[in-house]
Design an enzyme around this catalytic site. Structure first.
Site, PDB file in Angstrom:
ATOM      1  N   GLU A 174      -0.363  -2.798 -15.529  1.00  0.00           N
ATOM      2  CA  GLU A 174      -0.765  -3.662 -16.654  1.00  0.00           C
ATOM      3  C   GLU A 174      -2.180  -4.197 -16.434  1.00  0.00           C
ATOM      4  O   GLU A 174      -2.423  -5.404 -16.414  1.00  0.00           O
ATOM      5  CB  GLU A 174       0.254  -4.786 -16.884  1.00  0.00           C
ATOM      6  CG  GLU A 174       1.603  -4.233 -17.278  1.00  0.00           C
ATOM      7  CD  GLU A 174       2.562  -5.226 -17.936  1.00  0.00           C
ATOM      8  OE1 GLU A 174       2.316  -6.438 -17.914  1.00  0.00           O
ATOM      9  OE2 GLU A 174       3.571  -4.762 -18.485  1.00  0.00           O
ATOM     10  N   GLU A 297       8.080   0.756 -17.632  1.00  0.00           N
ATOM     11  CA  GLU A 297       8.784  -0.508 -17.881  1.00  0.00           C
ATOM     12  C   GLU A 297       9.333  -0.473 -19.296  1.00  0.00           C
ATOM     13  O   GLU A 297       8.567  -0.346 -20.256  1.00  0.00           O
ATOM     14  CB  GLU A 297       7.849  -1.710 -17.700  1.00  0.00           C
ATOM     15  CG  GLU A 297       7.483  -1.937 -16.240  1.00  0.00           C
ATOM     16  CD  GLU A 297       6.723  -3.235 -15.992  1.00  0.00           C
ATOM     17  OE1 GLU A 297       6.928  -4.211 -16.748  1.00  0.00           O
ATOM     18  OE2 GLU A 297       5.923  -3.248 -15.044  1.00  0.00           O
TER      19      GLU A 297
HETATM   20  O1  AHR Z   1       9.238  -6.581 -15.563  1.00  0.00           O
HETATM   21  C1  AHR Z   1       8.665  -7.846 -15.594  1.00  0.00           C
HETATM   22  C2  AHR Z   1       7.157  -7.830 -15.796  1.00  0.00           C
HETATM   23  O2  AHR Z   1       6.877  -7.345 -17.067  1.00  0.00           O
HETATM   24  C3  AHR Z   1       6.359  -6.927 -14.903  1.00  0.00           C
HETATM   25  O3  AHR Z   1       6.079  -7.507 -13.680  1.00  0.00           O
HETATM   26  C4  AHR Z   1       5.120  -6.712 -15.678  1.00  0.00           C
HETATM   27  O4  AHR Z   1       4.497  -5.492 -15.370  1.00  0.00           O
HETATM   28  C5  AHR Z   1       5.573  -6.819 -17.122  1.00  0.00           C
HETATM   29  O5  AHR Z   1       4.762  -7.643 -17.856  1.00  0.00           O
END
Ligand code: AHR
Length: 493
Positions: A174, A297
């Site tokens: 991210e 994710e």
């Molecule tokens: O999964 C939780 C968080 O969500 C992670 O650390 C991040 O990459 C995303 O914003």
């Protein structure tokens, strides 16, 4: 209406990469500590510090690949603090997640041991946000160099003679947000630089994953592909299913109103559009689809459970989460030409988890059961499906009520997964099985529940559990199936 489906068992649409069923475990809340790592001296039964109950449960679902150590945590993790004698490891503050002390007891060696126990591949995310090129480069050397070098020698001093095999490596996380708040142009340059020093030692070949877009930031994908596409093997994408608003109230994991069921399904289905649009941009620079889309994710994100640390992201998991998982898998199967890996967030005690723990107790969630049912699709050939389906309507809006995804495994077995996301109405499906020589026997498993927020608790761990499914008939190559509301079914022929 009857939903009509044709499964073309003789028309293959490519392979479902087993890594589509991948996982993500971060140093966040009780995912790693307590959920996975309890330490060798814990009264909770463990193997070298990893709790046995969780390990056994996770082995059962054949996790193919596990992403670690973050997430946002990855960009403030300094791997050297997590190797060597545990008693001497540095303690740090986990500033992203609850401001708690991170004692670094679970580091590279412990993670690799976990992957070994699970029989899965490691996917390590390196630190670009607050780490140096040298630090990242040395981590790869530490893990994969077989010979004499400062890092390989140090690894051996720390008890690991041979290097590990490491394929998947992420260059930051991210980077548009917690990983450094960068502009895509800046990150693309940093990616080009950092990845240069992510070396292939000996026969170890690293699959390099660049930090990708948030949700529908198509410009990010455009810039990354244009400026750095030829230097990457994969480009990530993050998208969470949030019924409410991220900052003002995401919605509750249980006890939610009916309309939030519908909205959740609608938002989960949005993944299809996101993949299609990001993939179209990738096609422009990579028509051969060499670069994989890595959705590292995904999953539901609700408000935390009352009374728990807001930074720990602990939420219950209901039949709604099970349907969200099924929706995602059908979309991922459909896009298996581009989607090479996905990682649900997260494996234990965080967000859309497989298992929840409380002290020495552990329960399996409805999401776990979908992973267990669907594991038969891993590495199978995805079959072409033509479907004409009815709508699930709510408050003047509509989405497809049912979905069918089918694959054939290496032994010739055909596995058909089906879901009905309508929270009230059952669905009749008529499936034509084209191209199958004979249908000798069919077995079925169903996951369903009576209420929209049915879930398992430590007191009642089997409220949502798979059961045998028999609501189907077969004759002359036609399969008639009735799916109850809120159900996920797997049929094996
Ligand atoms: O999964 C939780 C968080 O969500 C992670 O650390 C991040 O990459 C995303 O914003």
């Amino acid at each position: 209406m009857t939903n009509s489906i044709v499964i073309n068992a003789d028309v293959s649409k490519g392979k479902i990469n087993r890594n589509i069923y991948g996982h993500f475990a971060e140093h966040l809340g009780r995912c790693i500590y307590e959920g996975i790592w309890v330490g060798e001296d814990s009264p909770i039964p463990n193997t070298n510090g990893i709790r046995n109950d969780v390990l056994e449960a996770l082995k059962q679902i054949n996790i193919p690949v596990l992403r670690w150590p973050g997430g946002c945590f990855a960009d403030e993790y300094h791997w050297k603090d997590g190797v060597g004698p545990r008693s001497e490891r540095k303690r740090m503050v986990n500033t992203h997640w609850g401001g708690v002390v991170e004692n670094n007891h679970f580091g590279t060696h412990e993670f690799m041991m976990l992957c070994d126990f699970l029989g899965c591949e490691p996917y390590i995310c390196g630190n670009v946000g607050s780490g140096t090129v040298q630090e990242m480069s040395e981590w790869v050397e530490y893990m994969t160099f077989d010979g004499e070098s400062p890092m390989a020698n140090w690894r051996q001093e720390n008890g690991r003679e041979k290097p590990w095999e490491l394929t998947y490596f992420g260059v930051g996380n991210e980077n548009w947000g917690c990983g450094g708040n960068m502009r895509p142009e800046y990150y693309a340059d940093l990616y080009r630089r950092y990845q240069t020093y992510v070396r292939n030692y000996g026969n170890n070949k690293i699959y390099k994953i660049a930090g990708g877009a948030n949700v529908d930031d198509y410009n990010w994908t455009e810039v990354l592909m244009r400026e750095a596409g030829r230097l990457m093997d994969g480009l990530s994408l993050h998208y969470y299913t949030i019924p409410g608003e991220f900052w003002t109230g995401k919605g509750s994991a249980t006890g939610f109103p009916e309309d939030e069921w519908f909205i959740t399904m609608q938002k989960a289905l949005h993944m299809d559009e996101l993949i299609t649009k990001h993939s179209t941009i990738m096609d422009k620079y990579d028509p051969e689809k060499r670069v994989g889309m890595i959705i590292d994710e995904w999953g539901t994100w609700f408000d935390v459970e009352e009374g728990t640390n807001p930074g720990f992201l602990y939420q219950q998991n209901t039949i709604r989460d099970a349907l969200v998982a099924a929706v995602h898998f059908h979309i991922f199967h459909k896009h298996s030409d581009r989607v090479q890996m996905t990682n649900i967030a997260q494996t234990v005690n965080v967000l859309q988890a497989m298992v929840l723990t409380e002290g020495e107790k552990m329960i399996l969630t409805p999401t776990y059961h979908v992973f267990d049912m669907y594991k038969v699709h891993q590495d199978a050939t995805v079959l072409s499906v033509d479907a004409t389906v009815g709508k699930y309507k709510y408050n003047g809006q509509e989405v497809d009520q049912v979905s069918v995804s089918a694959s054939q495994d290496k032994n010739g077995k055909v596995n058909i997964s089906l879901y009905n996301i309508d929270h009230k109405e059952s669905a009749a499906l008529s499936l034509q099985l084209r191209g199958l020589k004979e249908v000798s026997s069919i077995t079925g498993t169903i996951l369903t529940a009576e209420t929209i927020d049915a879930h398992n608790t430590f007191e009642q761990p089997e409220v949502v559990a798979p059961a045998e499914f028999t609501q189907f008939t077969v004759s002359n190559g036609q399969l008639d199936v009735t799916l109850p509301p809120m159900s996920v079914v797997l049929l094996t022929i």
